[in-house]
Design a protein around this motif. Structure first.
Motif: not given
Length: 355
Positions: A247-263
C-alpha cells in the motif's frame, strides 16, 4: 545417502524451530545478511528473462514427479521402504532450498516492532480511517475518470506497470527507508488461469525470487499486487506486512493509477473489517463511495466469483495451514491484519489526507 538425507530433514525441522526463538539472529545474519546476496544474484540472473523461469521449474518438477510415480507404480507398496526414503529425500531437499533461499524470513523481527507502531486498533479508529480512505479514493477516481459513476479503466500493459512500480519503492517514506528494492524481476505467471481458480492474485517463487502476477484479474488491482509481491522479494514474509508495504509503495508512486489501486485496496479491506466487527456496518459507509469505485469493487468481486469452486476453497485451506505453520498464526486472515498497521502508522505519521 538416502538415509542421511532423510535424517537431515528432521535435523532441519529442529534447527528451524530453534531459530524461530531468536528473531534478532535471523534478522541480522539472514534477512539483512545472506538473503540480500542470494536475492540479488537470483534477480540479476533471471530478472532479464521475459518469461517466468520459476513457473517452468515447477512444470518440470511436476512432470518428473509424475514420471517417477508412473515408473514405480508396480509394486509401490511392496517397495515401501525404498520409495518412502526417496520421498523423504525429495522433501528434505525442497525444505532446505525453500528456507535457505527465502523461507527463513518468516522468523525475522516483525515490521511493526522495527518501525515502532502497534497493530491493535479500536472501532472508532477504523471508522475514522475508512472515512479518510473514502474521501481520498473518491478524489482519485474523479481525477482519473472525471465523472463519479465511471469505473476506473487501466490502459497500461502489464509490463508497463512492472516498470512503473519501481517508482513507489524509490519514494518510500523515511521510517521505511531500510526497505530497498533493486534489480527488478517481476513477471506475468504462466499459471495465471490456474491461479485464478486457486484464488491467488500473485505469488513469490521462493526458489527463483521472481514476483509472479496473475495477469487475468482486473487491472485496477494489479499495481497493489505487484507492490505486494515486490515486498516479498525484499525479504518480508508476513502477508500483513507485505500488504502494508505494498500500500505504501503504490500510494507513494507518482502515477495516479497506482495511487488509486492502493487506496481502493485499503478501503475495501476496511469495509471488510467493519463487517467482521459488526455485520451490516459497512453499508453506512458505502453510500458515501462514488459509484465508479463501487463498480471497480464489483468488477473484482465478479471476477473471483466466476472462478470460485471447491478448488480455491481447498487451496485456501492449504495456504492457511502453511501460513500458520510459518509464524503467521492468523493464517489467511493475516492479509486483513495490515489495516491495524495502516491505522497506527497513519496516527503516527499522518500519511492519509482526506480531500
Amino acid at each position: 545417502m538416502k538415509k542421511y538425507l532423510s535424517l537431515f530433514l528432521f535435523v532441519q525441522v529442529i534447527l528451524i524451530n530453534v531459530l524461530s526463538l531468536f528473531p534478532e539472529v535471523v534478522e541480522r545474519f539472514y534477512s539483512n545478511g545472506l538473503y540480500l546476496y542470494l536475492s540479488k544474484i537470483s534477480r540479476l540472473l533471471l530478472g532479464w528473462i521475459p518469461f517466468s523461469v520459476g513457473d517452468i521449474f515447477y512444470i518440470i518438477l511436476i512432470l518428473l514427479v509424475l514420471r517417477w510415480l508412473y515408473k514405480n507404480r508396480i509394486g509401490f507398496l511392496k517397495n515401501w521402504k525404498s520409495n518412502g526414503l526417496t520421498i523423504l529425500n525429495f522433501i528434505s531437499i525442497l525444505y532446505f532450498l525453500f528456507h535457505f533461499l527465502w523461507g527463513l524470513n518468516y522468523y525475522r523481527i516483525p515490521l511493526h516492532k522495527k518501525i515502532g507502531i502497534e497493530k491493535e486498533y479500536t472501532k472508532e479508529q477504523l471508522q475514522n480511517l475508512t472515512l479518510k480512505l473514502i474521501a481520498e479514493t473518491n478524489h482519485l477516481q474523479l481525477q482519473i475518470e472525471k465523472l463519479h459513476y465511471r469505473k476506473v479503466v487501466y490502459n497500461y500493459s502489464e509490463q508497463k506497470m512492472y516498470e512503473m512500480a519501481l517508482n513507489g519503492y524509490a519514494n518510500l517514506p523515511k521510517p521505511l527507508s531500510q526497505i530497498k528494492y533493486q534489480h527488478k524481476s517481476i513477471k506475468s505467471s504462466i499459471f495465471s488461469l490456474p491461479l485464478s481458480y486457486m484464488g491467488f492474485g500473485g505469488y513469490l517463487n521462493p526458489f527463483t525470487n521472481e514476483a509472479q502476477v496473475n495477469n487475468l484479474k482486473p487491472k485496477y488491482t494489479s499495481p497493489l499486487t505487484i507492490c505486494h509481491e515486490m515486498a516479498h522479494q525484499t525479504g518480508i514474509a508476513s502477508e500483513s506486512d507485505c500488504n502494508f508495504i505494498g500500500f505504501i509503495a503504490a500510494s507513494q508512486n507518482k502515477d495516479v493509477y497506482f495511487k488509486y489501486s492502493a487506496y481502493a485496496f485499503a478501503l475495501n479491506y476496511c469495509l471488510y473489517n467493519l463487517e467482521v466487527m459488526e455485520a451490516g456496518s459497512s453499508k453506512t459507509y458505502k453510500v458515501f463511495i462514488n459509484k465508479g469505485v463501487l463498480e471497480n469493487f464489483n468488477e473484482n468481486r465478479t471476477f473471483w466469483k466466476h472462478y470460485h469452486s471447491w478448488i480455491d476453497t481447498f487451496f485456501e485451506y492449504i495456504y492457511d495451514t502453511f501460513l500458520k505453520m510459518n509464524q503467521q498464526k492468523d493464517g489467511m486472515e493475516s492479509y486483513s491484519k495490515f489495516v491495524g498497521l495502516l491505522i497506527n502508522y497513519d496516527l503516527k505519521h499522518q500519511i492519509i489526507h482526506a480531500n
